[in-house]
Design an enzyme around this catalytic site. Structure first.
Site, PDB file in Angstrom:
ATOM      1  N   CYS A  26     -43.192 -21.480  78.248  1.00  0.00           N
ATOM      2  CA  CYS A  26     -43.012 -20.048  78.528  1.00  0.00           C
ATOM      3  C   CYS A  26     -41.553 -19.629  78.651  1.00  0.00           C
ATOM      4  CB  CYS A  26     -43.798 -19.639  79.771  1.00  0.00           C
ATOM      5  SG  CYS A  26     -45.576 -19.745  79.514  1.00  0.00           S
ATOM      6  N   HIS A  76     -46.415  -3.085  74.393  1.00  0.00           N
ATOM      7  CA  HIS A  76     -45.589  -3.393  73.218  1.00  0.00           C
ATOM      8  C   HIS A  76     -44.093  -3.402  73.516  1.00  0.00           C
ATOM      9  CE1 HIS A  76     -49.426  -2.910  71.209  1.00  0.00           C
ATOM     10  NE2 HIS A  76     -48.915  -3.617  70.231  1.00  0.00           N
ATOM     11  N   GLU A 137     -53.385 -12.533  82.574  1.00  0.00           N
ATOM     12  CA  GLU A 137     -52.545 -12.735  81.379  1.00  0.00           C
ATOM     13  C   GLU A 137     -53.274 -13.537  80.304  1.00  0.00           C
ATOM     14  OE1 GLU A 137     -49.507 -16.435  81.918  1.00  0.00           O
ATOM     15  OE2 GLU A 137     -48.804 -14.531  82.678  1.00  0.00           O
TER      16      GLU A 137
END
Length: 151
Positions: A26, A76, A137
């Site tokens: 990550c 986004h 998530e």
């Protein structure tokens, strides 16, 4: 005996992030299809002349708050901690017309949910409290915030 009712509305948005200094995958820029559940608590409006009679909060009003504060901002976008060298990458992406969001925290689900709680609480009508948030998530990973844990 109280008449408190919990009302929940769910939201979804796509957001990219990278965890600076993290010791796993990550640390790379990647994204999630986040799901956010917002639960508020209050008593239904008892004034029969009120257009919102019988509601704790109009789902549409709750949607407006969460869309303006969270969904429209994070959807986004790619989120970076502005207090790290990632700020250079963020500037490069912005220069190339990417939607970049710089925050003053590590953009983990845990820290995002704290940020979201603060933003939503500031916008709720006085007679309604934020009860809890759940930020998912992935299908199997989520962070939760409860008002009762933060008294």
């Amino acid at each position: 005996m109280g008449n408190n009712i919990r009302i929940t509305k769910k939201f979804a948005f796509e957001t990219g992030h990278a965890l600076y200094g993290y010791d796993g995958k990550c640390k790379n820029v990647h994204g999630h299809s986040y799901k956010l559940s917002v639960t508020v608590i209050g008593q239904p409006i008892s004034d029969s002349t009120n257009v919102k009679y019988g509601m704790v909060i109009d789902f549409g009003d709750l949607k407006k708050i969460v869309k303006e504060e969270i969904v429209d901002v994070f959807d986004h976008a790619t989120v970076f901690n502005k207090n790290t060298p990632h700020v250079e990458l963020a500037k490069e992406l912005e220069a190339r017309d990417h939607n970049v969001l710089l925050v003053d925290y590590q953009p983990t689900s845990e820290m995002m949910v704290l940020d979201f709680a603060k933003k939503i609480k500031n916008r709720l009508p006085k007679h309604i409290s934020l009860h809890s948030l759940k930020l998912q998530e992935t299908d199997s990973s989520f962070a939760q915030w409860f008002a009762s844990d933060n008294i």
